[in-house]
Design an enzyme around this catalytic site. Structure first.
Site, mmCIF file in Angstrom:
data_model
loop_
_atom_site.group_PDB
_atom_site.id
_atom_site.type_symbol
_atom_site.label_atom_id
_atom_site.label_comp_id
_atom_site.label_asym_id
_atom_site.label_seq_id
_atom_site.Cartn_x
_atom_site.Cartn_y
_atom_site.Cartn_z
ATOM 1 N N HIS A 228 0.896 -1.157 0.000
ATOM 2 C CA HIS A 228 0.000 0.000 0.000
ATOM 3 C C HIS A 228 0.937 1.210 0.000
ATOM 4 C CE1 HIS A 228 -3.015 2.819 1.429
ATOM 5 N NE2 HIS A 228 -3.896 1.906 1.600
ATOM 6 N N GLY B 155 -0.270 -5.064 1.468
ATOM 7 C CA GLY B 155 -1.586 -5.136 0.833
ATOM 8 C C GLY B 155 -1.580 -5.838 -0.519
ATOM 9 N N TYR C 229 -5.050 -5.080 10.361
ATOM 10 C CA TYR C 229 -5.594 -5.492 9.061
ATOM 11 C C TYR C 229 -7.116 -5.620 9.173
ATOM 12 C CZ TYR C 229 -4.465 -6.605 4.315
ATOM 13 O OH TYR C 229 -4.312 -6.516 2.954
HETATM 14 O O1 YXS Z 1 12.029 7.481 -1.201
HETATM 15 P P1 YXS Z 1 12.167 7.274 -2.679
HETATM 16 O O2 YXS Z 1 11.503 8.317 -3.504
HETATM 17 O O3 YXS Z 1 13.577 6.922 -3.079
HETATM 18 O O4 YXS Z 1 11.284 5.921 -3.001
HETATM 19 C C1 YXS Z 1 11.724 4.672 -2.504
HETATM 20 C C2 YXS Z 1 10.728 4.215 -1.437
HETATM 21 O O5 YXS Z 1 10.284 5.255 -0.593
HETATM 22 C C3 YXS Z 1 9.589 3.749 -2.326
HETATM 23 N N1 YXS Z 1 8.712 2.788 -1.646
HETATM 24 C C4 YXS Z 1 7.438 3.059 -1.290
HETATM 25 N N2 YXS Z 1 6.693 4.184 -1.439
HETATM 26 C C5 YXS Z 1 5.413 4.142 -0.939
HETATM 27 N N3 YXS Z 1 4.873 3.066 -0.323
HETATM 28 C C6 YXS Z 1 5.597 1.930 -0.173
HETATM 29 N N4 YXS Z 1 5.028 0.858 0.404
HETATM 30 C C7 YXS Z 1 6.951 1.900 -0.654
HETATM 31 N N5 YXS Z 1 7.945 0.966 -0.648
HETATM 32 C C8 YXS Z 1 8.997 1.530 -1.254
HETATM 33 O O6 YXS Z 1 10.208 3.119 -3.438
HETATM 34 C C9 YXS Z 1 11.520 3.680 -3.626
HETATM 35 C C10 YXS Z 1 12.552 2.556 -3.604
HETATM 36 O O7 YXS Z 1 12.458 1.980 -2.305
HETATM 37 P P2 YXS Z 1 13.767 1.425 -1.578
HETATM 38 O O8 YXS Z 1 14.871 2.404 -1.727
HETATM 39 O O9 YXS Z 1 13.360 1.019 -0.208
HETATM 40 O O10 YXS Z 1 14.085 0.115 -2.477
HETATM 41 P P3 YXS Z 1 14.905 -1.165 -2.025
HETATM 42 O O11 YXS Z 1 15.166 -1.947 -3.263
HETATM 43 O O12 YXS Z 1 16.045 -0.746 -1.166
HETATM 44 O O13 YXS Z 1 13.926 -1.988 -1.088
HETATM 45 C C11 YXS Z 1 12.765 -2.589 -1.655
HETATM 46 C C12 YXS Z 1 11.811 -2.945 -0.490
HETATM 47 C C13 YXS Z 1 10.468 -3.403 -1.085
HETATM 48 C C14 YXS Z 1 12.441 -4.077 0.364
HETATM 49 C C15 YXS Z 1 11.618 -1.680 0.388
HETATM 50 O O14 YXS Z 1 11.220 -0.604 -0.449
HETATM 51 C C16 YXS Z 1 10.556 -1.884 1.436
HETATM 52 O O15 YXS Z 1 10.756 -2.585 2.455
HETATM 53 N N6 YXS Z 1 9.344 -1.278 1.173
HETATM 54 C C17 YXS Z 1 8.244 -1.343 2.117
HETATM 55 C C18 YXS Z 1 7.622 -2.749 2.126
HETATM 56 C C19 YXS Z 1 6.442 -2.741 3.100
HETATM 57 O O16 YXS Z 1 6.608 -2.859 4.295
HETATM 58 N N7 YXS Z 1 5.238 -2.566 2.564
HETATM 59 C C20 YXS Z 1 4.002 -2.493 3.350
HETATM 60 C C21 YXS Z 1 3.322 -1.135 3.169
HETATM 61 S S1 YXS Z 1 1.910 -1.007 4.242
HETATM 62 C C22 YXS Z 1 0.771 -2.024 3.567
HETATM 63 O O17 YXS Z 1 0.931 -2.563 2.485
HETATM 64 C C23 YXS Z 1 -0.486 -2.307 4.357
HETATM 65 C C24 YXS Z 1 -1.004 -1.095 5.087
HETATM 66 S S2 YXS Z 1 -0.223 -3.619 5.481
HETATM 67 O O18 YXS Z 1 1.095 -3.383 6.059
HETATM 68 O O19 YXS Z 1 -1.246 -3.549 6.493
HETATM 69 O O20 YXS Z 1 -0.292 -4.842 4.695
#
Ligand code: YXS
Length: 259
Positions: free
Chosen positions: A64, A108, A138
């Site tokens: 998300h 999500g 959730y």
């Molecule tokens: O900051 P810039 O502009 O460089 O952008 C970065 C990150 O901020 C962005 N980005 C996201 N932006 C918005 N929402 C996100 N969920 C998100 N995830 C990443 O993408 C650019 C590259 O990210 P970066 O530098 O971290 O890449 P990486 O290759 O080092 O790492 C890839 C990941 C996927 C391991 C890392 O980005 C990460 O851990 N992302 C968050 C994964 C996560 O926890 N997602 C859950 C979001 S909350 C959600 O889905 C629900 C509410 S729930 O949690 O309830 O299921």
């Protein structure tokens, strides 16, 4: 469209998530484009849809869009949240939706993939259920989606650890349909889509809706539902939820206190 690529070849539609800079994070605008694409494909007589990320993607979707999550005091995954709209649209559109997964699926988008009718993944695909990582409560239908996809014990492991599981393990436990070597993934997926497209679309559409109605027929009493909603409010009104969202936006580890 700015965040997806939409193509149609005969009765087969393909939607490619293409918000590269934010790793296909599901923002309101990206979700709106996917929903519109599904509507257009249904109108154009598509009989099956492939939902995928860019070829060779390391991340299918990073979750998300964290920047769009409320910082507290409001249900972050309420009925009108874009993710909820997307899941409902996938579940109720007439055409079977095949999720073709390369790379990591976070948060999500795991529910989005599980809402698809068939899941075909490359060997490097992973799936991480992340609410506990951010302190998010959730929502009910999302938890039911997870419970339909895996055993209760596995759902608890996924939800409590927030750790990614491999495509191989997901297939072994029946959470996804196939793991296919990366070079064959597109051909295999297209082959299955073609088989479906050559079958009777009305019969398939009705069986898809029958299965949705029957799978969703889990008795939750009004009192039970109200209790769950009350528990969820405790979470999204908590310090930990606020801290989890702030930490996510500030790109630091959260310090959860249990309050
Ligand atoms: O900051 P810039 O502009 O460089 O952008 C970065 C990150 O901020 C962005 N980005 C996201 N932006 C918005 N929402 C996100 N969920 C998100 N995830 C990443 O993408 C650019 C590259 O990210 P970066 O530098 O971290 O890449 P990486 O290759 O080092 O790492 C890839 C990941 C996927 C391991 C890392 O980005 C990460 O851990 N992302 C968050 C994964 C996560 O926890 N997602 C859950 C979001 S909350 C959600 O889905 C629900 C509410 S729930 O949690 O309830 O299921």
């Amino acid at each position: 469209m700015e965040f997806i690529k939409l193509t149609q070849d005969g009765h087969i539609g393909t939607i490619v998530l293409d918000r590269h800079r934010k790793l296909n994070a599901l923002s309101h605008d990206l979700v709106a484009e996917v929903i519109e694409a599904l509507r257009q494909l249904e109108e154009a007589g598509a009989r099956v849809v492939i939902l995928r990320a860019q070829a060779g993607a390391k991340v299918w979707s990073a979750g998300h869009d964290g920047g769009e999550l409320p910082e507290g005091g409001r249900d972050p995954l309420g009925w009108d949240d874009p993710l909820r709209h997307l899941v409902r649209t996938i579940e109720t559109c007439r055409m079977p939706v095949i999720a073709m997964v390369e790379g990591g699926v976070w948060g999500g988008p795991v529910e989005t993939v599980l809402a698809c009718d068939i899941i075909i993944a490359g060997p490097c695909a992973t799936f991480a259920v992340t609410p506990a990582r951010l302190g998010v409560p959730y929502n009910v239908s999302g938890m039911m989606t997870f419970m339909s996809a895996a055993s209760l014990r596995l759902v608890k492991e996924l939800a409590f650890t927030a750790s990614p599981i491999s495509a191989e393990r997901a297939e072994r436990i029946g959470m996804i349909n196939h793991v296919v070597p990366a070079p064959e993934l597109e051909t295999f997926t297209l082959g299955m889509a073609t088989t479906i497209a050559n079958n009777a679309p009305l019969s398939i559409a009705v069986m898809k809706e029958q299965l949705r109605v029957l799978a969703g027929a889990k008795p939750v009493s009004p009192r039970g539902f109200e209790k769950v909603q009350g528990l969820r409010r405790i979470v999204y009104d908590s310090h930990d939820y606020h801290e989890g969202i702030r930490a996510f936006k500030e790109k630091r580890r959260p310090a959860f206190t249990g309050n």
